[in-house]
Design an enzyme around this catalytic site. Structure first.
Site, PDB file in Angstrom:
ATOM      1  CB  VAL A  61       2.406  18.633   5.501  1.00 19.66           C
ATOM      2  CG1 VAL A  61       2.062  18.088   4.130  1.00 19.66           C
ATOM      3  CG2 VAL A  61       2.062  17.658   6.613  1.00 19.66           C
ATOM      4  CB  SER A 139     -10.488  11.983  12.738  1.00 14.76           C
ATOM      5  OG  SER A 139     -10.806  10.814  13.461  1.00 14.76           O
ATOM      6  CE1 TYR A 152      -5.126  11.023  13.484  1.00 11.88           C
ATOM      7  CE2 TYR A 152      -7.171  10.393  14.573  1.00 11.88           C
ATOM      8  CZ  TYR A 152      -6.439  10.572  13.417  1.00 11.88           C
ATOM      9  OH  TYR A 152      -7.013  10.314  12.198  1.00 11.88           O
ATOM     10  CB  ILE A 185     -10.990   4.618   6.521  1.00 11.20           C
ATOM     11  CG1 ILE A 185     -11.999   5.735   6.853  1.00 11.20           C
ATOM     12  CG2 ILE A 185     -10.922   4.374   5.015  1.00 11.20           C
ATOM     13  CD1 ILE A 185     -13.447   5.456   6.516  1.00 11.20           C
TER      14      ILE A 185
HETATM   15  P1  NAP Z   1      -2.056   6.200   6.025  1.00  8.08           P
HETATM   16  O1  NAP Z   1      -2.544   5.032   5.282  1.00  8.08           O
HETATM   17  O2  NAP Z   1      -1.153   6.014   7.207  1.00  8.08           O
HETATM   18  O3  NAP Z   1      -1.376   7.216   4.984  1.00  8.08           O
HETATM   19  C1  NAP Z   1      -0.819   8.412   5.462  1.00  8.08           C
HETATM   20  C2  NAP Z   1      -0.370   9.248   4.297  1.00  8.08           C
HETATM   21  O4  NAP Z   1       0.134  10.496   4.820  1.00  8.08           O
HETATM   22  C3  NAP Z   1       0.769   8.614   3.519  1.00  8.08           C
HETATM   23  O5  NAP Z   1       0.637   8.976   2.174  1.00  8.08           O
HETATM   24  C4  NAP Z   1       2.018   9.270   4.139  1.00  8.08           C
HETATM   25  O6  NAP Z   1       3.122   9.335   3.248  1.00  8.08           O
HETATM   26  C5  NAP Z   1       1.481  10.665   4.392  1.00  8.08           C
HETATM   27  N1  NAP Z   1       2.228  11.406   5.409  1.00  8.08           N
HETATM   28  C6  NAP Z   1       2.426  11.087   6.700  1.00  8.08           C
HETATM   29  N2  NAP Z   1       3.139  12.040   7.312  1.00  8.08           N
HETATM   30  C7  NAP Z   1       3.383  12.996   6.395  1.00  8.08           C
HETATM   31  C8  NAP Z   1       4.071  14.231   6.417  1.00  8.08           C
HETATM   32  N3  NAP Z   1       4.649  14.696   7.535  1.00  8.08           N
HETATM   33  N4  NAP Z   1       4.128  14.968   5.281  1.00  8.08           N
HETATM   34  C9  NAP Z   1       3.558  14.506   4.140  1.00  8.08           C
HETATM   35  N5  NAP Z   1       2.897  13.345   4.045  1.00  8.08           N
HETATM   36  C10 NAP Z   1       2.816  12.601   5.168  1.00  8.08           C
HETATM   37  O7  NAP Z   1      -3.281   7.063   6.616  1.00  8.08           O
HETATM   38  P2  NAP Z   1      -4.816   7.140   6.142  1.00  8.08           P
HETATM   39  O8  NAP Z   1      -5.588   6.215   6.982  1.00  8.08           O
HETATM   40  O9  NAP Z   1      -4.916   7.095   4.671  1.00  8.08           O
HETATM   41  O10 NAP Z   1      -5.151   8.608   6.682  1.00  8.08           O
HETATM   42  C11 NAP Z   1      -5.252   9.730   5.825  1.00  8.08           C
HETATM   43  C12 NAP Z   1      -5.903  10.864   6.611  1.00  8.08           C
HETATM   44  O11 NAP Z   1      -7.196  10.448   7.062  1.00  8.08           O
HETATM   45  C13 NAP Z   1      -5.123  11.259   7.867  1.00  8.08           C
HETATM   46  O12 NAP Z   1      -5.211  12.642   8.080  1.00  8.08           O
HETATM   47  C14 NAP Z   1      -5.872  10.526   8.963  1.00  8.08           C
HETATM   48  O13 NAP Z   1      -5.699  11.137  10.214  1.00  8.08           O
HETATM   49  C15 NAP Z   1      -7.297  10.627   8.461  1.00  8.08           C
HETATM   50  N6  NAP Z   1      -8.204   9.648   9.032  1.00  8.08           N
HETATM   51  C16 NAP Z   1      -8.005   8.310   8.837  1.00  8.08           C
HETATM   52  C17 NAP Z   1      -8.914   7.414   9.390  1.00  8.08           C
HETATM   53  C18 NAP Z   1      -8.781   5.926   9.205  1.00  8.08           C
HETATM   54  O14 NAP Z   1      -9.579   5.194   9.829  1.00  8.08           O
HETATM   55  N7  NAP Z   1      -7.864   5.419   8.387  1.00  8.08           N
HETATM   56  C19 NAP Z   1      -9.978   7.864  10.161  1.00  8.08           C
HETATM   57  C20 NAP Z   1     -10.130   9.241  10.347  1.00  8.08           C
HETATM   58  C21 NAP Z   1      -9.252  10.122   9.771  1.00  8.08           C
HETATM   59  P3  NAP Z   1       4.164   8.066   3.095  1.00  8.08           P
HETATM   60  O15 NAP Z   1       3.425   7.019   2.308  1.00  8.08           O
HETATM   61  O16 NAP Z   1       5.309   8.647   2.339  1.00  8.08           O
HETATM   62  O17 NAP Z   1       4.500   7.621   4.477  1.00  8.08           O
END
Ligand code: NAP
Length: 244
Positions: A61, A139, A152, A185
């Site tokens: 992205v 977030s 971040y 999460i």
């Molecule tokens: P995750 O499990 O690490 O998954 C990240 C996803 O983003 C994966 O599908 C990854 O693809 C994809 N990705 C990473 N870099 C990318 C890029 N440059 N272009 C396209 N796709 C990319 O993360 P998550 O916890 O589900 O987080 C999802 C969103 O929620 C993020 O924006 C994160 O900041 C936000 N968030 C998460 C939390 C939490 O506690 N988990 C809290 C607040 C906000 P691949 O599988 O191919 O690597």
């Protein structure tokens, strides 16, 4: 309303849950990933088994041309994108004085510029039809600030400003822009922090548990839906009470 939706970063974690929830609600879905092709392909099979049309597209992205090419593919195979979910994200943990310029740039490029690239790619059609919805994933750290995750937190605060500003600019075109601000999460992004940190995050969460990806998916699907047709520019915090 259920046309075609594009969810960035939907091979794993929160994005995957959002793609599934949208498919349940009748959306055809373009799944996006950067590295995990097998997971993305497996999800497309699941969504097709639910009767939805679905494709998986590899794209970084942070790469504007790749975002435009992905949207063109989605439009050709599934029809114009009427819902964009900017979910793809990465995190960096460490002291600010140790944060390299390259890591700072990459964090902002993926988490904030990525959303900008995607919005610009889907806007022409949304502006043509004067309809559409955009849901950004911010977030709680973007709202509260985060020690040892400065880049971040800045990227996620940028998502808040992007959401509110675009909501104002696009409202006359009947395009709604909202965000979800997740708390802690249970995904790979949090698992890498290790058991002790995860335990203390749970202790700090008034509802006493980590959120599940589905908790965020339900909020995102609501903001995307007609049920939220009078809601724009909002940041919906889904954090078990973490930031109060
Ligand atoms: P995750 O499990 O690490 O998954 C990240 C996803 O983003 C994966 O599908 C990854 O693809 C994809 N990705 C990473 N870099 C990318 C890029 N440059 N272009 C396209 N796709 C990319 O993360 P998550 O916890 O589900 O987080 C999802 C969103 O929620 C993020 O924006 C994160 O900041 C936000 N968030 C998460 C939390 C939490 O506690 N988990 C809290 C607040 C906000 P691949 O599988 O191919 O690597």
């Amino acid at each position: 309303m259920a046309g075609s939706a594009l969810v960035t970063g939907s091979s794993r974690g929160i994005g995957r849950a959002i793609a599934k929830e949208l498919a349940r609600e009748g959306w055809d879905v373009c799944v996006n990933y950067i590295k995990h092709q097998a997971e993305a392909e497996a999800l497309t099979e699941e969504l097709r088994a639910m009767g939805r049309r679905c494709i998986a597209v590899q794209a970084d992205v942070a790469d504007e041309a790749a975002c435009r090419a992905m949207v063109r593919q989605a439009e050709t195979r599934l029809g114009p994108v009427e819902l964009l979910v900017n979910n793809a994200g990465i995190s960096y943990a460490g002291l600010f004085q140790d944060l390299s310029a390259a890591d700072w740039d990459r964090c902002l490029a993926v988490n904030l510029t990525g959303a900008r690239n995607m919005v610009q790619a889907v806007l022409p059609h949304m502006l043509d039809i004067k309809a559409g919805a955009i849901v950004n994933i911010s977030s709680i750290w973007g709202l509260r600030g985060a020690s040892c995750e400065v880049a971040y937190a800045c990227s996620k605060a940028g998502i808040v400003a992007l959401t509110r500003s675009l909501a104002m600019e696009l409202a006359p075109s009947h395009i709604r822009v909202n965000a979800v601000a997740p708390g802690c999460i249970e995904t790979d992004m949090v698992r890498v922090l290790g058991e002790d940190t995860v335990r203390s995050l749970i202790e700090e969460t008034p509802l006493g548990r980590l959120g599940q990806p589905e908790d965020i998916a339900h909020a995102a699907a609501f903001l995307a839906s007609e049920k939220a047709s009078f809601i724009t520019g909002q940041i919906l915090t889904v954090d078990g009470g973490f930031i109060g």
